[in-house]
Design an enzyme around this catalytic site. Sequence first.
Site, PDB file in Angstrom:
ATOM      1  CE  LYS A   1      -4.374   1.310   0.221  1.00 50.56           C
ATOM      2  NZ  LYS A   1      -5.578   0.697  -0.355  1.00 50.56           N
TER       3      LYS A   1
ATOM      4  CG  ASP B   1      -7.223   3.655  -1.019  1.00 51.78           C
ATOM      5  OD1 ASP B   1      -7.880   2.610  -0.944  1.00 51.78           O
ATOM      6  OD2 ASP B   1      -7.127   4.436  -0.057  1.00 51.78           O
TER       7      ASP B   1
ATOM      8  CB  THR C   1     -14.342  -1.682  -5.116  1.00 55.80           C
ATOM      9  OG1 THR C   1     -13.051  -1.693  -5.704  1.00 55.80           O
ATOM     10  CG2 THR C   1     -14.221  -1.937  -3.630  1.00 55.80           C
TER      11      THR C   1
ATOM     12  CG  ASN D   1     -14.278   3.612  -7.533  1.00 54.13           C
ATOM     13  OD1 ASN D   1     -14.038   2.508  -7.042  1.00 54.13           O
ATOM     14  ND2 ASN D   1     -14.538   3.762  -8.812  1.00 54.13           N
TER      15      ASN D   1
ATOM     16  CB  SER E   1      -6.241  -4.378  -9.617  1.00 58.54           C
ATOM     17  OG  SER E   1      -6.748  -3.084  -9.452  1.00 58.54           O
TER      18      SER E   1
HETATM   19  P1  NDP Z   1     -12.967   7.974  -2.930  1.00 60.22           P
HETATM   20  O1  NDP Z   1     -11.907   8.963  -2.700  1.00 60.22           O
HETATM   21  O2  NDP Z   1     -13.482   7.774  -4.308  1.00 60.22           O
HETATM   22  O3  NDP Z   1     -14.217   8.275  -1.983  1.00 60.22           O
HETATM   23  C1  NDP Z   1     -14.099   8.318  -0.601  1.00 60.22           C
HETATM   24  C2  NDP Z   1     -15.422   8.748  -0.016  1.00 60.22           C
HETATM   25  O4  NDP Z   1     -15.345   8.681   1.396  1.00 60.22           O
HETATM   26  C3  NDP Z   1     -15.771  10.182  -0.358  1.00 60.22           C
HETATM   27  O5  NDP Z   1     -17.162  10.326  -0.383  1.00 60.22           O
HETATM   28  C4  NDP Z   1     -15.153  10.946   0.820  1.00 60.22           C
HETATM   29  O6  NDP Z   1     -15.762  12.224   1.052  1.00 60.22           O
HETATM   30  C5  NDP Z   1     -15.452  10.010   1.965  1.00 60.22           C
HETATM   31  N1  NDP Z   1     -14.432  10.165   3.001  1.00 60.22           N
HETATM   32  C6  NDP Z   1     -13.077  10.052   2.860  1.00 60.22           C
HETATM   33  N2  NDP Z   1     -12.463  10.302   4.024  1.00 60.22           N
HETATM   34  C7  NDP Z   1     -13.439  10.586   4.909  1.00 60.22           C
HETATM   35  C8  NDP Z   1     -13.452  10.905   6.278  1.00 60.22           C
HETATM   36  N3  NDP Z   1     -12.316  10.990   6.975  1.00 60.22           N
HETATM   37  N4  NDP Z   1     -14.665  11.114   6.866  1.00 60.22           N
HETATM   38  C9  NDP Z   1     -15.824  11.006   6.168  1.00 60.22           C
HETATM   39  N5  NDP Z   1     -15.870  10.698   4.856  1.00 60.22           N
HETATM   40  C10 NDP Z   1     -14.705  10.488   4.243  1.00 60.22           C
HETATM   41  O7  NDP Z   1     -12.405   6.596  -2.337  1.00 60.22           O
HETATM   42  P2  NDP Z   1     -12.881   5.122  -2.631  1.00 60.22           P
HETATM   43  O8  NDP Z   1     -14.347   5.086  -2.843  1.00 60.22           O
HETATM   44  O9  NDP Z   1     -11.977   4.553  -3.651  1.00 60.22           O
HETATM   45  O10 NDP Z   1     -12.502   4.397  -1.260  1.00 60.22           O
HETATM   46  C11 NDP Z   1     -13.396   4.322  -0.144  1.00 60.22           C
HETATM   47  C12 NDP Z   1     -12.934   3.235   0.800  1.00 60.22           C
HETATM   48  O11 NDP Z   1     -12.907   1.983   0.101  1.00 60.22           O
HETATM   49  C13 NDP Z   1     -11.537   3.404   1.373  1.00 60.22           C
HETATM   50  O12 NDP Z   1     -11.501   2.845   2.663  1.00 60.22           O
HETATM   51  C14 NDP Z   1     -10.681   2.580   0.438  1.00 60.22           C
HETATM   52  O13 NDP Z   1      -9.474   2.167   1.037  1.00 60.22           O
HETATM   53  C15 NDP Z   1     -11.621   1.402   0.204  1.00 60.22           C
HETATM   54  N6  NDP Z   1     -11.349   0.610  -0.984  1.00 60.22           N
HETATM   55  C16 NDP Z   1     -11.349   1.179  -2.227  1.00 60.22           C
HETATM   56  C17 NDP Z   1     -11.126   0.391  -3.339  1.00 60.22           C
HETATM   57  C18 NDP Z   1     -11.232   0.939  -4.712  1.00 60.22           C
HETATM   58  O14 NDP Z   1     -11.163   0.136  -5.665  1.00 60.22           O
HETATM   59  N7  NDP Z   1     -11.419   2.220  -4.914  1.00 60.22           N
HETATM   60  C19 NDP Z   1     -10.826  -1.055  -3.214  1.00 60.22           C
HETATM   61  C20 NDP Z   1     -10.946  -1.565  -1.865  1.00 60.22           C
HETATM   62  C21 NDP Z   1     -11.166  -0.737  -0.808  1.00 60.22           C
HETATM   63  P3  NDP Z   1     -15.005  13.538   0.535  1.00 60.22           P
HETATM   64  O15 NDP Z   1     -15.094  13.494  -0.949  1.00 60.22           O
HETATM   65  O16 NDP Z   1     -15.756  14.651   1.165  1.00 60.22           O
HETATM   66  O17 NDP Z   1     -13.592  13.411   1.047  1.00 60.22           O
END
Ligand code: NDP
Length: 444
Positions: free
Chosen positions: A126, A166, A209, A240, A376
């Site tokens: 990571k 991520d 995902t 995402n 991936s």
């Molecule tokens: P994105 O950046 O696309 O979206 C993240 C979302 O979570 C946004 O809506 C963001 O809001 C919100 N968010 C982020 N940080 C915080 C916080 N501290 N408090 C409240 N809301 C928060 O990320 P992903 O959708 O890709 O990832 C989301 C989760 O899924 C993560 O834990 C990631 O590690 C996990 N994941 C992702 C994968 C992928 O393929 N993308 C695969 C496996 C796991 P804002 O826009 O306001 O920051």
Amino acid sequence: MSYVDEVFELVVAKNPAQPEFHQAVKEVLESLRVVIEANEEAYRKDALLERICTPERQILFRVPWVDDKGQVQVNNGFRVQFNSAIGPYKGGLRLHPSVNLGIIKFLGFEQIFKNSLTGLPIGGGKGGSDFDPKGKSDREVMVFCQSFINELYRHIGADTDVPAGDIGTGAREIGYMYGQYKRLTGLYEGVLTGKGLTYGGSLARTEATGYGLLYLTEEMLKCNGKDIAGKTVVISGSGNVAIYAAQKAQQLGAKVVTVSDSTGWVYDAEGIDIALLKEVKEVKRARLTEYAAARPSAEYHDGKGVWTVKCDIALPCATQNELNLEDAKALVANGCFAVAEGANMPTTLDATEYLQKNGVLFCPGKAANAGGVATSALEMSQNSERLSWTFEEVDSKLKGIMVNIFHNLDDAAKKYGMEGNYVAGANIAGFLKVAEAMTAQGIV
Ligand code: NDP
């Protein structure tokens, strides 16, 4: 003291001020206790747990870049290459101000077991930076990504370490990173995944995902005599994972009534309008207030609140530790019967225990969100073959992988006398393959 407790104490002592990493290790070691105790002598002699809890390599570097005002900015860059026993390191790059070494280590550690569960040959890693792409111009994001790769390129490669997206790292960032990698190395290879479709990306990776989360949730419900159609679902996040989880949930006949971001959340009694959500988040990169302004059935609330909404199924898809004990109590009181984690470690340990004790079907992220990394790995296969598969082909492989993951963890939980404990099942199934490979490869 038992070997498990000894190693946990050692991890805490050797990695001070990294609470998320301690939390991830504790969850895994606790649920492996029965397996470890059965093989304690051999594992202890080989220091297997000490090795699995220590990254093979940690790369920390400076990322200087010039902002639009001509001011030089400096961020921290990280890549933790945690475990390559079953394949090249694989795991995303997180770009968020909260990123530090402990966060990257917790994510890298989780990734080892997640990648193992997919059944594909990928090790765990990571990386990321405390850079915040939010509010930055495209030029600023590009120069940051180029500077990040100027250091990272020498540590990654199609057969050594294959980073992906991520939080904060989407198609735009991967594109800039790939361009810089190619420029520096002259190699047109599958070194990053989540690439655009015109330069080696895989169809269905964007959706993977979120879709995978729903394929697994559907299977978990089916095996427990329930059907997802007609159920009310609450989702946190609107990135995402959340967007495509919501889309697939609705395709399967459920009604998704919430999404959130870091400033607030939306309740939409008529069900989230996916096209509008994509317009707001993927095209305009705007806040959820814009969604609510364009949709009469939606209410916008500041702060956190998704878990207080009455639902059958909850899918945390935002970030770590976003669902705590109080939230778990609210979910149970409102009749929620299933929680599957789209995000990595979104549920605190006490909340997980409370949900499990109250009969909620609970699937941890390392299994439930493995569809992203699995696809991936399918992108890597297509890059090696220099071929592109159809959306249907990738999607059907993804579905097969998710269904298999569920049965593997369900079987492991049953085999070790913990039927229905999918946290234990996932950790055991993921661990056994890696442990066997590490043992076979000697002390390295
Ligand atoms: P994105 O950046 O696309 O979206 C993240 C979302 O979570 C946004 O809506 C963001 O809001 C919100 N968010 C982020 N940080 C915080 C916080 N501290 N408090 C409240 N809301 C928060 O990320 P992903 O959708 O890709 O990832 C989301 C989760 O899924 C993560 O834990 C990631 O590690 C996990 N994941 C992702 C994968 C992928 O393929 N993308 C695969 C496996 C796991 P804002 O826009 O306001 O920051």
